[in-house]
Design an enzyme around this catalytic site. Structure first.
Site, PDB file in Angstrom:
ATOM      1  N   LYS A   1       1.014  -1.213  -0.121  1.00 47.74           N
ATOM      2  CA  LYS A   1       0.072   0.060   0.079  1.00 47.74           C
ATOM      3  C   LYS A   1       0.967   1.263  -0.123  1.00 47.74           C
ATOM      4  O   LYS A   1       0.651   2.189  -0.684  1.00 47.74           O
ATOM      5  CB  LYS A   1      -0.997  -0.152   1.094  1.00 47.74           C
ATOM      6  CG  LYS A   1      -1.632   1.218   1.437  1.00 47.74           C
ATOM      7  CD  LYS A   1      -2.419   1.298   2.946  1.00 47.74           C
ATOM      8  CE  LYS A   1      -1.702   1.603   4.121  1.00 47.74           C
ATOM      9  NZ  LYS A   1      -1.351   2.776   4.449  1.00 47.74           N
ATOM     10  N   ASN A   2       1.915   1.333   0.919  1.00 48.36           N
ATOM     11  CA  ASN A   2       2.795   2.538   1.065  1.00 48.36           C
ATOM     12  C   ASN A   2       3.532   2.908  -0.134  1.00 48.36           C
ATOM     13  O   ASN A   2       4.295   4.008  -0.435  1.00 48.36           O
ATOM     14  CB  ASN A   2       3.641   2.473   2.173  1.00 48.36           C
ATOM     15  CG  ASN A   2       2.536   2.740   3.618  1.00 48.36           C
ATOM     16  OD1 ASN A   2       1.408   2.958   3.439  1.00 48.36           O
ATOM     17  ND2 ASN A   2       3.331   2.463   4.694  1.00 48.36           N
TER      18      ASN A   2
ATOM     19  N   ASP B   1       5.119   0.909  12.196  1.00 53.42           N
ATOM     20  CA  ASP B   1       3.796  -0.099  11.490  1.00 53.42           C
ATOM     21  C   ASP B   1       3.863  -1.352  12.163  1.00 53.42           C
ATOM     22  O   ASP B   1       2.643  -2.102  11.790  1.00 53.42           O
ATOM     23  CB  ASP B   1       3.920   0.204   9.983  1.00 53.42           C
ATOM     24  CG  ASP B   1       3.520   1.524   9.451  1.00 53.42           C
ATOM     25  OD1 ASP B   1       3.199   2.437  10.265  1.00 53.42           O
ATOM     26  OD2 ASP B   1       3.519   1.763   8.265  1.00 53.42           O
TER      27      ASP B   1
ATOM     28  N   CYS C   1      -4.877  13.142  13.431  1.00 53.04           N
ATOM     29  CA  CYS C   1      -4.699  11.860  13.348  1.00 53.04           C
ATOM     30  C   CYS C   1      -4.335  11.089  14.466  1.00 53.04           C
ATOM     31  O   CYS C   1      -3.733  11.675  15.390  1.00 53.04           O
ATOM     32  CB  CYS C   1      -3.456  11.217  12.275  1.00 53.04           C
ATOM     33  SG  CYS C   1      -3.010   9.837  12.105  1.00 53.04           S
TER      34      CYS C   1
ATOM     35  N   ARG D   1      -8.205  -0.286   5.380  1.00 48.96           N
ATOM     36  CA  ARG D   1      -7.514   0.652   4.649  1.00 48.96           C
ATOM     37  C   ARG D   1      -5.957   0.006   4.221  1.00 48.96           C
ATOM     38  O   ARG D   1      -5.411   0.416   3.237  1.00 48.96           O
ATOM     39  CB  ARG D   1      -7.120   1.679   5.531  1.00 48.96           C
ATOM     40  CG  ARG D   1      -8.221   2.711   5.969  1.00 48.96           C
ATOM     41  CD  ARG D   1      -8.275   3.766   6.707  1.00 48.96           C
ATOM     42  NE  ARG D   1      -6.712   4.157   6.342  1.00 48.96           N
ATOM     43  CZ  ARG D   1      -5.795   4.598   7.113  1.00 48.96           C
ATOM     44  NH1 ARG D   1      -5.795   4.748   8.183  1.00 48.96           N
ATOM     45  NH2 ARG D   1      -4.544   4.933   6.691  1.00 48.96           N
TER      46      ARG D   1
ATOM     47  N   ARG E   1       1.000  15.270  13.237  1.00 44.61           N
ATOM     48  CA  ARG E   1       1.644  14.843  12.017  1.00 44.61           C
ATOM     49  C   ARG E   1       1.732  16.117  11.079  1.00 44.61           C
ATOM     50  O   ARG E   1       1.113  16.333  10.176  1.00 44.61           O
ATOM     51  CB  ARG E   1       0.910  13.795  11.013  1.00 44.61           C
ATOM     52  CG  ARG E   1       0.789  12.358  11.931  1.00 44.61           C
ATOM     53  CD  ARG E   1       0.214  11.371  11.176  1.00 44.61           C
ATOM     54  NE  ARG E   1       0.762  10.727  10.031  1.00 44.61           N
ATOM     55  CZ  ARG E   1       0.698   9.617   9.585  1.00 44.61           C
ATOM     56  NH1 ARG E   1      -0.593   9.124   9.854  1.00 44.61           N
ATOM     57  NH2 ARG E   1       1.352   8.996   8.835  1.00 44.61           N
TER      58      ARG E   1
HETATM   59  C1  UD1 Z   1       4.741   6.982   6.496  1.00 39.86           C
HETATM   60  C2  UD1 Z   1       3.801   5.885   6.241  1.00 39.86           C
HETATM   61  C3  UD1 Z   1       3.123   5.501   7.648  1.00 39.86           C
HETATM   62  C4  UD1 Z   1       4.246   4.973   8.609  1.00 39.86           C
HETATM   63  C5  UD1 Z   1       5.423   6.280   8.435  1.00 39.86           C
HETATM   64  C6  UD1 Z   1       6.637   6.147   9.149  1.00 39.86           C
HETATM   65  C7  UD1 Z   1       2.956   5.979   3.860  1.00 39.86           C
HETATM   66  C8  UD1 Z   1       1.322   6.322   3.212  1.00 39.86           C
HETATM   67  N1  UD1 Z   1       2.661   6.098   5.325  1.00 39.86           N
HETATM   68  O1  UD1 Z   1       3.920   7.954   6.765  1.00 39.86           O
HETATM   69  O2  UD1 Z   1       2.484   4.184   7.314  1.00 39.86           O
HETATM   70  O3  UD1 Z   1       3.822   4.772   9.681  1.00 39.86           O
HETATM   71  O4  UD1 Z   1       5.837   6.610   7.229  1.00 39.86           O
HETATM   72  O5  UD1 Z   1       7.135   5.027   8.819  1.00 39.86           O
HETATM   73  O6  UD1 Z   1       3.898   5.632   3.497  1.00 39.86           O
HETATM   74  N2  UD1 Z   1       7.250  14.424  10.606  1.00 39.86           N
HETATM   75  C9  UD1 Z   1       7.740  15.760  11.148  1.00 39.86           C
HETATM   76  N3  UD1 Z   1       7.488  16.970   9.933  1.00 39.86           N
HETATM   77  C10 UD1 Z   1       7.033  16.547   8.721  1.00 39.86           C
HETATM   78  C11 UD1 Z   1       6.910  15.081   8.323  1.00 39.86           C
HETATM   79  C12 UD1 Z   1       6.940  14.227   9.412  1.00 39.86           C
HETATM   80  O7  UD1 Z   1       7.985  16.287  11.973  1.00 39.86           O
HETATM   81  O8  UD1 Z   1       7.069  17.321   7.643  1.00 39.86           O
HETATM   82  C13 UD1 Z   1       7.402  13.488  11.651  1.00 39.86           C
HETATM   83  C14 UD1 Z   1       6.048  12.832  12.011  1.00 39.86           C
HETATM   84  O9  UD1 Z   1       5.299  13.533  12.781  1.00 39.86           O
HETATM   85  C15 UD1 Z   1       6.683  11.421  12.482  1.00 39.86           C
HETATM   86  C16 UD1 Z   1       7.961  11.271  11.839  1.00 39.86           C
HETATM   87  O10 UD1 Z   1       8.375  12.425  11.362  1.00 39.86           O
HETATM   88  O11 UD1 Z   1       6.947  11.333  13.798  1.00 39.86           O
HETATM   89  C17 UD1 Z   1       7.846  10.309  10.761  1.00 39.86           C
HETATM   90  O12 UD1 Z   1       6.696  10.517   9.885  1.00 39.86           O
HETATM   91  P1  UD1 Z   1       6.596  10.230   8.314  1.00 39.86           P
HETATM   92  O13 UD1 Z   1       7.949   9.516   7.784  1.00 39.86           O
HETATM   93  O14 UD1 Z   1       6.756  11.483   7.566  1.00 39.86           O
HETATM   94  O15 UD1 Z   1       5.277   9.419   8.138  1.00 39.86           O
HETATM   95  P2  UD1 Z   1       4.519   9.489   6.776  1.00 39.86           P
HETATM   96  O16 UD1 Z   1       5.159   9.578   5.669  1.00 39.86           O
HETATM   97  O17 UD1 Z   1       3.412  10.462   6.842  1.00 39.86           O
END
Ligand code: UD1
Length: 421
Positions: free
Chosen positions: A22-23, A308, A117, A400, A122
């Protein structure tokens, strides 16, 4: 709404086929917006999140055909619109990965902020910082991220935030940079296999990318991209979930199609817990005699133990004699499942961003509430070992991210059914 009823106690035995990731599929489908030519994406799991992404693309006037039974999505984005509204984006946080391709292709786009969320705050500050470094003007107004530019220009970007690298932030940067003028170097890039898969897809579209899957990614912008045909990688989290399911039931499962090299950290922790894992010709075999040892787990960006898989590992530790400490370093508040597991008789306490889990002899079935995708998988696993019936409500969360989880589990011996709430 539907719920899942699991009657615990059956060891899982047999073979499970893993679906596509999915990701991987979500950002890859978004990346098809970077060309007007047709793209074919294969191995796409039939999940509600994939449906949401296809619906958003259709709303953007893109031609999308989803052959659900075959796992194929065909996209032709001749003249995409640049506004993704709240009504659609709020259903799935991953829609934020439309920002990079829409900006790269159209130089002007508005994507609604996805909102809160349950797994925690996030923010998308790293996404915005990165796009600004490429020369975009990015403002957040009226609930939308509005990004625009005359042209994007390659730059050096550092993507590491407070919690390490960001997966979708890295995906957005790559997708914005492939059509930018000049060279972009992303340091602190996410190394997840899903990012490497995205880079492979973009490369097959004509992008020039080096280092996908490592901490430093270099992208040389090209004038335009063309259509491509790509098969997404297998879902390492679905595979890890079935590995934990075999372990928690004292079963013996052959997990087909999974890539063992994407599951190092999970294999390592399960082996430390006393589970036997062997690899043979694209199959991972997981055997447990139920004699488990407690392990401490710290979630981290890839190649560390995946956040995850935290809820599923927590479920396993609730019935493992001794004390385990599960620490969340990626989403520090991602522990909604812990209080639900307590309803099944688990002995857990939260200390900051750690769960202290004291293994009990057995869990006992009860109604529980799924709060998010992986939490619900953790609760289904707990139900597989609990005595009596566990009712997992709000099962749309599990749909999902897991294709036919109830059918796949039933086929290997679980007593599980899906009923209307
Ligand atoms: C993706 C995955 C999700 C997984 C996560 C971490 C998808 C669709 N989803 O989510 O299943 O749990 O990676 O492996 O691929 N953060 C910031 N600033 C930002 C962006 C992120 O502080 O601009 C923080 C987030 O709050 C979190 C950490 O960084 O604490 C990691 O998040 P991130 O890797 O961005 O998660 P996603 O890409 O949303």
């Amino acid at each position: 709404m539907e719920k899942i009823i699991v009657t615990g106690g059956n060891p899982l035995r047999g073979t499970v086929q893993i679906s596509g990731s999915k990701n991987s599929a979500l950002p890859i489908i978004a990346a098809t917006l970077l060309t007007g030519e047709p793209c074919v994406i294969r191995g796409v799991p039939n999940l509600s999140d994939i449906q949401f992404m296809c619906d958003i693309l259709k709303w953007l006037s893109v031609k999308v055909t989803h052959h659900k039974a075959d796992g194929v999505v065909e996209v032709a984005a001749k003249h995409p619109l640049g506004v993704a509204p709240y009504e659609l984006v709020r259903k799935m946080r991953a829609s934020v990965c439309l920002l990079g391709p829409l900006l790269g292709r159209l130089h002007n786009c508005k994507v609604s902020l996805p909102g809160g969320c349950v797994i925690g705050d996030r923010p998308i500050d790293q996404h915005i910082k990165g796009l600004k470094r490429l020369g975009a003007e990015v403002v957040v107004e009226n609930g939308y991220v509005h990004a625009r530019c005359h042209e994007l220009t390659g730059a050096d970007v550092f993507m590491g935030g407070r919690f390490g690298s960001t997966v979708l932030g890295t995906a957005n940067m790559i997708m914005a940079a492939v059509l930018a003028k000049g060279t972009t170097s992303i340091e602190g890039a996410a190394c997840e296999p899903e990012i490497e898969d995205l880079c492979n897809f973009l490369t097959s579209m004509g992008a020039k990318i080096k280092g996908g899957g490592s901490h430093i990614i270099e992208i040389e912008g090209v004038e335009q991209l063309h259509g491509a045909d790509h098969t997404v990688i297998p879902d390492r989290i679905e595979a890890g979930t079935f590995m934990a399911a075999a372990a928690i039931t004292g079963g013996d499962l052959e997990i087909k199609g999974a890539r063992a090299e994407h599951l190092h950290a999970v294999r390592d922790k399960l082996e430390e817990a006393g589970v036997t894992i062997t690899r043979n010709n694209g199959t991972i075999r997981v055997t447990s005699n139920g004699d488990l040892k407690p392990v401490d787990v710290i979630t981290m960006p890839y190649p560390g133990f995946p956040t995850d898989m935290q809820a599923q590992m927590s479920a396993l530790m609730t019935v493992t004699p001794g004390i385990s400490v599960i620490t969340e370093k990626v989403f520090p508040n991602r522990f909604m499942h812990i209080s639900e597991m307590a309803r099944l008789g688990a002995d857990c306490a939260l200390e900051g961003s750690s769960a202290i889990v004291k293994g009990v002899k057995h869990l006992s079935g009860a109604p529980v509430m799924a709060s998010d995708l992986r939490a619900s998988a953790g609760l289904v696993l707990a139900g597989l070992t609990a005595e009596g019936e566990t009712e997992v409500n709000r099962i749309y969360h599990v749909d999902r991210g897991y294709e036919r989880i109830d059918q796949k589990l039933r086929a290997v011996g679980a007593k599980i059914e899906r009923v209307a709430e």
